[in-house]
Design an enzyme around this catalytic site. Structure first.
Site, PDB file in Angstrom:
ATOM      1  N   HIS A 159     -29.183 -39.693   5.042  1.00 54.05           N
ATOM      2  CA  HIS A 159     -29.440 -40.970   4.364  1.00 54.05           C
ATOM      3  C   HIS A 159     -30.280 -40.710   3.111  1.00 54.05           C
ATOM      4  O   HIS A 159     -31.139 -39.823   3.109  1.00 54.05           O
ATOM      5  CB  HIS A 159     -30.161 -41.932   5.321  1.00 54.05           C
ATOM      6  CG  HIS A 159     -30.231 -43.315   4.768  1.00 54.05           C
ATOM      7  ND1 HIS A 159     -31.168 -43.680   3.824  1.00 54.05           N
ATOM      8  CD2 HIS A 159     -29.471 -44.418   4.991  1.00 54.05           C
ATOM      9  CE1 HIS A 159     -30.977 -44.954   3.501  1.00 54.05           C
ATOM     10  NE2 HIS A 159     -29.949 -45.416   4.185  1.00 54.05           N
ATOM     11  N   GLU A 195     -23.104 -44.669  -0.044  1.00 55.46           N
ATOM     12  CA  GLU A 195     -24.164 -45.625  -0.358  1.00 55.46           C
ATOM     13  C   GLU A 195     -24.804 -45.260  -1.698  1.00 55.46           C
ATOM     14  O   GLU A 195     -25.641 -44.344  -1.755  1.00 55.46           O
ATOM     15  CB  GLU A 195     -25.257 -45.583   0.714  1.00 55.46           C
ATOM     16  CG  GLU A 195     -24.771 -45.903   2.105  1.00 55.46           C
ATOM     17  CD  GLU A 195     -25.941 -46.252   3.017  1.00 55.46           C
ATOM     18  OE1 GLU A 195     -25.987 -47.393   3.465  1.00 55.46           O
ATOM     19  OE2 GLU A 195     -26.806 -45.405   3.244  1.00 55.46           O
TER      20      GLU A 195
END
Ligand code: PGA
Length: 281
Positions: A105, A195
């Site tokens: 992430h 993302e």
């Protein structure tokens, strides 16, 4: 193809009491939604990623429901146990009820300097414990402005290529699975979450056409590593909410969503899931 909607709770909620309240809301809404849908096919798999400390309690509450549990991260250093203060291993999160784990992430890359080599190790450790892996990738605002998105994604996706090469090398000395079997196994246990860093928690989103073109690029790139990876789902993440979910869900290149802020309320999380459920029939 079945869609995925994954809630990344990050370092939330603050207390076990608040986790229980969120689980109450989530399970009530999921049960109500399933009884309304009774008998009709479901096209969206839901998953939540609580923080490590809440995982066992959350996954225990998910028993018997259709919602899966994921970890937000796993240790790079060992898949099992060892002297790695502060880490949780793939084995430990599996024991606590995780079936999948996020890795890479952007908040881990930014605040913990997670590197290519570290992520190859995390990928390897997760697979050793039979976890599914959600590999998160995406460019920063500066990289987007400089039109470097595809170069950045190439670098970040290279962890998959390296893992495949490593496993093929390890296995060439042993009479076990062929490299193509490794790719088939990986194709069943891998999800990519695209993302853009500049879209996370900001309310800014790329256009659906931009996301679609980027997902197409990601799918082509991973298929070039090994043909079986052509079936891997590619999710979009970054300020997905109940209002914009329909437009992302309508695009055939967008196989689901990784949701941060909007996953902390059952109502908005389920509304996003419903958008993908409707669109992916
Ligand atoms: P956001 O976070 O939905 O709050 O933008 C997404 C993520 O970081 O996974």
């Amino acid at each position: 193809m079945q869609a995925w909607v994954i809630g990344n709770w990050k370092q939330n909620p603050a207390t076990s009491h608040d986790v229980n309240a969120l689980m109450d809301d989530l399970l009530t809404a999921v049960t109500a939604e399933e009884s309304t849908r009774a008998g009709t096919a479901k096209h969206c798999q839901l998953m939540i990623a609580p923080s490590c400390i809440h995982m066992a309690a959350a996954s225990a509450r998910l028993q018997g429901s259709s919602v899966l549990c994921a970890a937000q991260d796993i240790s790079a250093h060992s898949a099992t146990t060892g002297a790695y203060t502060g880490d949780c291993s793939a084995q430990q999160v599996t024991d606590a009820g995780a079936i999948w784990t996020l890795i890479g992430h952007s908040e881990r890359r930014q605040y913990h300097q997670e590197s290519h080599d570290l992520l190859v190790q995390k990928l390897d450790n997760g697979l050793k414990q039979n976890l599914g892996i959600v590999l998160c990738i995406g460019e920063t605002q500066a990289q987007y402005d400089a039109e470097q998105t595809f170069d950045v994604l190439d670098e970040q996706l290279a962890v998959i290529k390296e893992l495949l090469e490593q496993q093929a090398n390890q296995q060439s000395g042993q009479q076990s699975a062929a490299p193509s079997d490794v790719a088939v196994t990986l194709s069943e246990r891998l999800i990519i979450a695209y993302e853009p860093v500049w879209a996370i928690g900001t309310g800014k989103v790329p256009t659906v056409a931009e996301v679609s073109a980027t997902h197409k690029y990601i799918k082509q790139t991973i298929s070039s590593f090994a043909a079986p990876l052509s079936t891997v789902s590619v999710l979009y993440g970054g300020s997905v909410n109940a209002d914009n979910a329909d437009s992302f869900a309508a695009d055939s290149m967008i196989d689901g969503a990784l949701v941060g802020g909007a996953s902390l309320k059952a109502e908005s999380f389920l509304a996003i899931a419903e958008a993908f459920n409707r669109a992916k029939t």
